[in-house]
Design an enzyme around this catalytic site. Structure first.
Site, PDB file in Angstrom:
ATOM      1  N   LYS A  72       3.837 -58.663  68.225  1.00 60.59           N
ATOM      2  CA  LYS A  72       3.003 -59.383  69.188  1.00 60.59           C
ATOM      3  C   LYS A  72       2.449 -58.075  70.086  1.00 60.59           C
ATOM      4  CE  LYS A  72       6.681 -62.747  70.097  1.00 60.59           C
ATOM      5  NZ  LYS A  72       7.764 -62.160  69.986  1.00 60.59           N
ATOM      6  N   TYR A 117       9.341 -55.065  72.951  1.00 57.01           N
ATOM      7  CA  TYR A 117      10.535 -55.131  72.443  1.00 57.01           C
ATOM      8  C   TYR A 117      11.057 -53.676  72.112  1.00 57.01           C
ATOM      9  CZ  TYR A 117      10.314 -60.198  72.040  1.00 57.01           C
ATOM     10  OH  TYR A 117      10.165 -61.447  72.003  1.00 57.01           O
TER      11      TYR A 117
END
Ligand SMILES: NC(=O)c1ccc[n+]([C@@H]2O[C@H](COP(=O)([O-])OP(=O)(O)OC[C@H]3O[C@@H](n4cnc5c(N)ncnc54)[C@H](OP(=O)(O)O)[C@@H]3O)[C@@H](O)[C@H]2O)c1
Length: 289
Positions: A78, A49
């Site tokens: 992540k 992201y």
């Protein structure tokens, strides 16, 4: 806030705040800060992201203002597929996530996809967990067959599996497999991720009206009552506040079943995990040099 308990006894808030597709650093940091101010304690980001640093900024602002302490927060990130080629690359990427966030440790770290050499990457996560850099480790987008093979093979079983879960894709079998291995389910796109049009559904509107709640709140409540952690995303303050206000009503069994009957049995999202082109797209997606 209500909590679930992970297999290592760590408490995880059952509702958190997602920051997918919030690339603007200022907007992301401000949303995270507002979310914490509104009572959220779980923030969900990812290396892919490209806003782990902004999440850290929002978190620090909230802590500096005395809204909460670092220990009250549950920060998730992540590992992206690009760094899931071998143990060393994964190790470096875990350290990079921690460094970018500016936090000393992360509360949960997930393999973002079951792609690349994810077993080697997992070993790096197991080591970081044992070193105290990650307080819990888990996976994302692991469908039942993949999750079963994984849990039967690895040394430390994943504590969480973050998958797409909402009334249009209920994934009942996936939840049963997770329960068998004591893996806590976490829903991405709990509001449908901008698809499926739940906000126009007459049945959902009627249930929402009955409790003087919104359709969004009913969707979140439905997953929470199934024991699923939800991480709705919004960059609008009124929705950030609305989405956490779900702990003062309870859906009955009949309403739970009615909502579950919306299930299509397949994902309508752009993440097509069973399609070779989607896998190749993920494998080739670079988030850093
Ligand atoms: N592991 C994975 O592969 C994966 C994949 C996708 C997402 N995720 C995680 O899951 C989080 C949530 O998923 P998501 O962002 O895709 O979908 P979502 O939270 O289900 O939906 C977000 C969308 O709903 C809108 N929205 C938010 N609150 C609303 C409300 N109360 N009423 C009406 N609309 C509302 C948002 O718009 P506004 O922002 O304009 O309010 C946004 O367009 C992500 O942020 C990310 O952290 C993980």
């Amino acid at each position: 806030m209500n909590y679930v308990t992970l297999s290592n006894e760590l408490k995880m808030p059952i509702l958190g705040f997602g920051v997918f597709r919030v690339p603007d650093k200022k907007e992301c940091a401000e949303s995270v800060y507002q979310a914490i101010k509104a009572g959220y304690r779980l923030i969900d980001t990812a290396a892919s992201y490209t806003n782990e640093d902004a999440v850290g900024d929002g978190v620090r602002k909230a802590i500096n203002e005395g809204i909460c302490s670092r220990e009250d927060l549950f920060i998730t990130s992540k590992l992206w597929v690009q760094d899931m080629q071998n143990y060393e690359m994964a190790k470096k990427a875990i350290d990079a996530s921690i460094e970018k966030s500016g936090l000393e440790y992360l509360d949960l770290y997930l393999l973002h996809q079951a792609m690349g050499d994810y077993f080697s990457a997992w070993r790096a996560m197991e080591d970081a967990y044992q070193d105290g850099k990650l307080r819990a480790i888990g996976v994302s987008n692991f469908y039942p067959n993949i999750l079963t093979n994984f849990c039967e093979t690895v040394k430390i079983k994943p504590m969480v599996n973050q998958v797409e879960l909402h009334p249009y894709f209920t994934q009942q079998q996936a939840l049963e497999t997770m329960k068998e291995y004591n893996v806590i389910p976490e829903a991405w796109a709990p509001l449908g991720g901008g698809r499926y049009n739940p906000f126009e559904d007459e049945m959902l509107i009627a249930i929402a009206n009955k409790y003087q709640k919104t359709v969004g709140q009913v969707l979140l409540r439905w997953n929470i009552q199934r024991g699923v952690v939800v991480i709705p995303k919004s960059t609008h303050l009124e929705r950030i506040i609305e989405n956490i206000d779900v702990f003062d009503f309870e859906l009955n069994d009949s309403e739970m079943n009615q909502i579950s009957s919306l299930d299509q049995g397949y994902s309508g999202s752009r993440a097509k995990h069973f399609e070779p082109d989607f896998v190749r797209m993920c494998l080739s997606k670079k988030i850093h040099d």
